[in-house]
Write an enzyme that holds these catalytic residues in place. Sequence first.
Site, PDB file in Angstrom:
ATOM      1  N   GLY A 232      10.513  -0.642   8.848  1.00 40.22           N
ATOM      2  CA  GLY A 232      11.675  -0.668   7.953  1.00 40.22           C
ATOM      3  C   GLY A 232      12.807   0.261   8.376  1.00 40.22           C
ATOM      4  O   GLY A 232      12.599   1.272   9.051  1.00 40.22           O
TER       5      GLY A 232
ATOM      6  N   CYS B  67      12.330   3.707   6.850  1.00 42.39           N
ATOM      7  CA  CYS B  67      10.924   4.073   6.817  1.00 42.39           C
ATOM      8  C   CYS B  67      10.657   5.148   7.856  1.00 42.39           C
ATOM      9  O   CYS B  67      11.183   5.080   8.962  1.00 42.39           O
ATOM     10  CB  CYS B  67      10.146   2.809   7.147  1.00 42.39           C
ATOM     11  SG  CYS B  67       8.461   3.111   7.564  1.00 42.39           S
TER      12      CYS B  67
END
Length: 358
Positions: free
Chosen positions: A180, A183
Amino acid sequence: MRIIDDVKLDFKDVLFLPKRSTLASRQQVDLTRRYTFKHSRHSWSGIPIMAANMDGVGTVSMAKALYEQKLFTTLVKSLSNETIHNLLQDVDPQFFAVSTGTGEKDWLRLQSILQENPTIRFICIDVANGYSEHFGNFVEKVRQQYPHHTIIAGNVVTADMTQELILRGADIIKVGIGPGSVCTTRKQTGVGFPQLSAIIECADAAHGLGGHIIADGGCTNPGDVAKAFGAGADFVMLGGMLAGHDEGEGRVIEEHYITSHLNPATNKPTIEVKQFIEFYGMSSATAMEKHHGGVAEYRSSEGKTVRIPYKGPIRATLLDILGGLRSTCTYVGAPTLKQLSKCTTFVRVTQQINNIFS
Ligand code: 5GP
């Protein structure tokens, strides 16, 4: 210690091989897909692109805007019963999922939402680590109580866990650990799996059992979305690509810069104004402060907080993604999105983009 040493790939490692095509124009490409889910036996039809259940993305306004194009939204976990109830006035329940974690409070909230809104069809159960026994047990419990709802469960990145969660009652498996945009799991823990290969392997495992998968995370442009579908994803979930728009319901922050250009009228340096929106991972310190009153001491935050340029209404971005996807289909000779993966041959590359002007 063991090493898997066959090569695993990310979106950046491949390109589509163009193929002979009889399609005259990208307008002829049909992006609508129809699925019947394994356990719920519920049939769904729409364009299988989803907004992630993240602050700034999985909002009520996003669900309304995406529904206009027949795209799907997984709502953030923090919405109240009443907000979800009101959303049903504007958005068909086929086009959003209620999201939940696996705690006792989450379970009570889910039951109350579904009791008061019996037309809701989709439940998204997601945790950072879909490999825990507790998670599998929770999926099974939700399946027992709601045999006719479509259950999305994740996140995982391997065929074995994809199959296990389907056998425990999930209809759709959410695939992606660490790719992500906001992330930091890979940095904080060293755990993950290259996303394109995760999609290929999990899709294969799920389809063998009559299940479906969502490719979740790591798409940075419309080409990546197309690659996820080419690799076998049934749905593609987007966070960062949909962030920064009005529909995220975030506050626009203005930053003022003094430039080196002089204003001819005043002979003073001109001021340039740049507009941003804050975007953060759902396990970042920002999200934990907002939703849980702080980061628990035993865990580190696995998400970051960034400022991204404000992009206005979502519509232009959506049309850009759908246009790119249709164009991919014409390059590989796929008249429908359904045929895209059958028409896909990926070429491994060492470079995919010319960066001279970036
Ligand atoms: P993106 O499209 O932005 O690349 O990825 C979106 C996905 O990132 C989400 O659907 C979710 O699975 C994942 N994600 C969201 N917030 C966080 C976070 O704080 N930490 C981690 N590890 N993943 C996150």
